[in-house]
Design a protein around this motif. Sequence first.
Motif, PDB file in Angstrom:
ATOM      1  N   PRO A 140       0.797  -1.227   0.000  1.00 49.56           N
ATOM      2  CA  PRO A 140       0.000   0.000   0.000  1.00 49.56           C
ATOM      3  C   PRO A 140       0.829   1.276   0.000  1.00 49.56           C
ATOM      4  O   PRO A 140       0.277   2.364  -0.162  1.00 49.56           O
ATOM      5  CB  PRO A 140      -0.815  -0.122   1.290  1.00 49.56           C
ATOM      6  CG  PRO A 140       0.036  -0.956   2.195  1.00 49.56           C
ATOM      7  CD  PRO A 140       0.744  -1.932   1.292  1.00 49.56           C
ATOM      8  N   PHE A 141       2.148   1.178   0.202  1.00 48.74           N
ATOM      9  CA  PHE A 141       3.064   2.316   0.160  1.00 48.74           C
ATOM     10  C   PHE A 141       4.229   1.941  -0.762  1.00 48.74           C
ATOM     11  O   PHE A 141       5.373   1.838  -0.343  1.00 48.74           O
ATOM     12  CB  PHE A 141       3.596   2.639   1.559  1.00 48.74           C
ATOM     13  CG  PHE A 141       2.536   2.811   2.606  1.00 48.74           C
ATOM     14  CD1 PHE A 141       1.800   3.986   2.689  1.00 48.74           C
ATOM     15  CD2 PHE A 141       2.269   1.800   3.530  1.00 48.74           C
ATOM     16  CE1 PHE A 141       0.821   4.154   3.668  1.00 48.74           C
ATOM     17  CE2 PHE A 141       1.304   1.966   4.516  1.00 48.74           C
ATOM     18  CZ  PHE A 141       0.570   3.143   4.582  1.00 48.74           C
ATOM     19  N   MET A 142       3.954   1.735  -2.039  1.00 49.42           N
ATOM     20  CA  MET A 142       4.912   1.026  -2.889  1.00 49.42           C
ATOM     21  C   MET A 142       6.139   1.842  -3.281  1.00 49.42           C
ATOM     22  O   MET A 142       7.144   1.279  -3.706  1.00 49.42           O
ATOM     23  CB  MET A 142       4.232   0.493  -4.136  1.00 49.42           C
ATOM     24  CG  MET A 142       3.744   1.544  -5.105  1.00 49.42           C
ATOM     25  SD  MET A 142       2.929   0.754  -6.517  1.00 49.42           S
ATOM     26  CE  MET A 142       2.323   2.196  -7.385  1.00 49.42           C
ATOM     27  N   GLY A 143       6.106   3.170  -3.148  1.00 50.28           N
ATOM     28  CA  GLY A 143       7.283   3.965  -3.468  1.00 50.28           C
ATOM     29  C   GLY A 143       7.779   3.709  -4.878  1.00 50.28           C
ATOM     30  O   GLY A 143       7.053   3.911  -5.854  1.00 50.28           O
ATOM     31  N   ARG A 144       9.005   3.229  -5.016  1.00 44.14           N
ATOM     32  CA  ARG A 144       9.552   2.951  -6.354  1.00 44.14           C
ATOM     33  C   ARG A 144       9.038   1.631  -6.919  1.00 44.14           C
ATOM     34  O   ARG A 144       9.361   1.273  -8.052  1.00 44.14           O
ATOM     35  CB  ARG A 144      11.076   2.902  -6.307  1.00 44.14           C
ATOM     36  CG  ARG A 144      11.624   1.737  -5.494  1.00 44.14           C
ATOM     37  CD  ARG A 144      13.118   1.574  -5.649  1.00 44.14           C
ATOM     38  NE  ARG A 144      13.597   0.447  -4.849  1.00 44.14           N
ATOM     39  CZ  ARG A 144      14.847  -0.006  -4.885  1.00 44.14           C
ATOM     40  NH1 ARG A 144      15.737   0.570  -5.668  1.00 44.14           N
ATOM     41  NH2 ARG A 144      15.211  -1.021  -4.124  1.00 44.14           N
ATOM     42  N   GLY A 145       8.272   0.866  -6.122  1.00 48.62           N
ATOM     43  CA  GLY A 145       7.662  -0.353  -6.616  1.00 48.62           C
ATOM     44  C   GLY A 145       8.430  -1.627  -6.333  1.00 48.62           C
ATOM     45  O   GLY A 145       8.242  -2.635  -7.015  1.00 48.62           O
ATOM     46  N   THR A 146       9.259  -1.630  -5.301  1.00 44.02           N
ATOM     47  CA  THR A 146      10.093  -2.802  -5.028  1.00 44.02           C
ATOM     48  C   THR A 146       9.266  -4.068  -4.836  1.00 44.02           C
ATOM     49  O   THR A 146       9.571  -5.115  -5.424  1.00 44.02           O
ATOM     50  CB  THR A 146      10.971  -2.560  -3.784  1.00 44.02           C
ATOM     51  OG1 THR A 146      11.734  -1.376  -3.972  1.00 44.02           O
ATOM     52  CG2 THR A 146      11.911  -3.728  -3.545  1.00 44.02           C
ATOM     53  N   THR A 147       8.223  -4.006  -4.016  1.00 48.19           N
ATOM     54  CA  THR A 147       7.412  -5.203  -3.775  1.00 48.19           C
ATOM     55  C   THR A 147       6.675  -5.670  -5.027  1.00 48.19           C
ATOM     56  O   THR A 147       6.746  -6.858  -5.380  1.00 48.19           O
ATOM     57  CB  THR A 147       6.431  -4.969  -2.611  1.00 48.19           C
ATOM     58  OG1 THR A 147       7.169  -4.775  -1.395  1.00 48.19           O
ATOM     59  CG2 THR A 147       5.481  -6.141  -2.433  1.00 48.19           C
ATOM     60  N   PRO A 148       5.963  -4.791  -5.751  1.00 50.62           N
ATOM     61  CA  PRO A 148       5.310  -5.267  -6.977  1.00 50.62           C
ATOM     62  C   PRO A 148       6.294  -5.804  -8.018  1.00 50.62           C
ATOM     63  O   PRO A 148       6.007  -6.821  -8.666  1.00 50.62           O
ATOM     64  CB  PRO A 148       4.581  -4.021  -7.502  1.00 50.62           C
ATOM     65  CG  PRO A 148       4.375  -3.166  -6.313  1.00 50.62           C
ATOM     66  CD  PRO A 148       5.557  -3.410  -5.427  1.00 50.62           C
ATOM     67  N   ILE A 149       7.441  -5.157  -8.184  1.00 54.30           N
ATOM     68  CA  ILE A 149       8.417  -5.629  -9.172  1.00 54.30           C
ATOM     69  C   ILE A 149       8.927  -7.020  -8.789  1.00 54.30           C
ATOM     70  O   ILE A 149       8.996  -7.931  -9.620  1.00 54.30           O
ATOM     71  CB  ILE A 149       9.594  -4.641  -9.285  1.00 54.30           C
ATOM     72  CG1 ILE A 149       9.124  -3.262  -9.753  1.00 54.30           C
ATOM     73  CG2 ILE A 149      10.668  -5.195 -10.224  1.00 54.30           C
ATOM     74  CD1 ILE A 149       8.463  -3.239 -11.091  1.00 54.30           C
ATOM     75  N   GLU A 150       9.292  -7.192  -7.511  1.00 56.76           N
ATOM     76  CA  GLU A 150       9.805  -8.488  -7.064  1.00 56.76           C
ATOM     77  C   GLU A 150       8.722  -9.562  -7.167  1.00 56.76           C
ATOM     78  O   GLU A 150       9.005 -10.707  -7.566  1.00 56.76           O
ATOM     79  CB  GLU A 150      10.322  -8.382  -5.631  1.00 56.76           C
ATOM     80  CG  GLU A 150      11.052  -9.612  -5.127  1.00 56.76           C
ATOM     81  CD  GLU A 150      12.371  -9.876  -5.844  1.00 56.76           C
ATOM     82  OE1 GLU A 150      12.895 -11.008  -5.716  1.00 56.76           O
ATOM     83  OE2 GLU A 150      12.878  -8.977  -6.552  1.00 56.76           O
ATOM     84  N   ALA A 151       7.491  -9.204  -6.830  1.00 56.26           N
ATOM     85  CA  ALA A 151       6.386 -10.165  -6.940  1.00 56.26           C
ATOM     86  C   ALA A 151       6.218 -10.619  -8.382  1.00 56.26           C
ATOM     87  O   ALA A 151       6.066 -11.818  -8.668  1.00 56.26           O
ATOM     88  CB  ALA A 151       5.102  -9.539  -6.413  1.00 56.26           C
ATOM     89  N   ASN A 152       6.249  -9.680  -9.301  1.00 55.16           N
ATOM     90  CA  ASN A 152       6.089 -10.007 -10.716  1.00 55.16           C
ATOM     91  C   ASN A 152       7.228 -10.896 -11.213  1.00 55.16           C
ATOM     92  O   ASN A 152       7.005 -11.870 -11.941  1.00 55.16           O
ATOM     93  CB  ASN A 152       6.024  -8.714 -11.525  1.00 55.16           C
ATOM     94  CG  ASN A 152       5.678  -8.947 -12.989  1.00 55.16           C
ATOM     95  OD1 ASN A 152       4.851  -9.792 -13.307  1.00 55.16           O
ATOM     96  ND2 ASN A 152       6.318  -8.195 -13.869  1.00 55.16           N
TER      97      ASN A 152
END
Length: 402
Positions: A85-97
């Motif tokens: 919910p606070f993805m910033g540069r997107g580290t969690t979504p990128i790693e998840a993908n």
Amino acid sequence: MQLEMRDTLNHSRLQTRLATFSEFGGESIVEVRNGVPHYINEFWTAGQRQGHRLHEVSYRACFKPQLPAFFIDLLTEPGDVVYDPFMGRGTTPIEANLKGRVAFGNDANPLSILLTEPRLNTPTLGQVRERLAEIPWKSFDDFEHDELLPFYHPDTLAMIEGLRSWMIERSNNNLLDNTDKWIRMVAINRLTGHSPGFFSVYTMPPNQAVSIETQVKINAKRNQSPTRREVPDIILKKSKSLLSQGGASTDSYKLLTKKSHETNEIPDASVSLTVTSPPFLDIVQYEADNWLRCWFAGIEVEKVGISSHKKVEDWQDFTHQTLRELVRITKPGGHIAYEVGEVRNKTVFLEEHVLEASSGLAIEPEAVMINQQDFTKTSNCWGVGNNAAGTNTNRIVIFRRT
């Protein structure tokens, strides 16, 4: 105190992993505080293999990809939804993908989507090269914002302004494709920095844009003036680095620009794992750090509603609201990993307030994970030394949805 957890607690899979972890040294120190096991160790390290090159986009106060990777590998399966919910540069979504999960992300700052989305669906280097050749650089021969000359050579500023106007016009006419979004993302990341790989003269690292007045002082102190930088060449070089380990492609993702407790677009009980780090207490000024990036992207930074709290009780209430929304969207048995830190010269331990904020919600604290690690270069450049002041640990509260 140190405890033999196998004798005192009924282990979950997570607790077993944390208690027996020893990849970077000795086994974990395990303490039980107020009924919650705390695991202290070096769970990821600067000496560890670096993350995928796609992560190499700077953003202030971001965590390393090893942090979400640890939980994604342990607590999810391919196809599960992973959220921040606070993805910033997107580290969690990128790693998840990258790990075959479905990436969900949110941030109050619309800049976050501009930095994240292009790295979920990447162009090829050939497509980037072709698009850069199509952009009418030769027509970008004038500029309006002479106040930015402390950062840029006049020719470089003309190219930056021309690219900015070209991108904003294409965006307004719904003409941006994945390649355009990628080039815009890279340009945002190259606006300022401390090497010839950036558009600017020497300044602070790219995640900390200084004010114009401060840059004037830096130039005077270093006896420097901006030299011409070839904007398309720098964009292509950075693209080559980011794509050097391969790209990414997915049609299954969701990125939002909402308050963390108002994400109605995410269905109930749809998320298997959340890995996030909220804004801390009055530590980072996101608006000040990102003013130049927001200017380039056409975002009015003063209208970005990023949460900032001076009082601990206000921060705890904000956390309670966020956790309540995470309870709604998390599957039964799913997990929330909520990373915080020591603030105010180690007088405030935010993990304690996260635990208090969970009171009355349908989640139970499974563990507090304390990752002890050396300071980063960024910490040192701010004058913070190891074990002296500031935040020197990752402290993650891990909840399980009941």
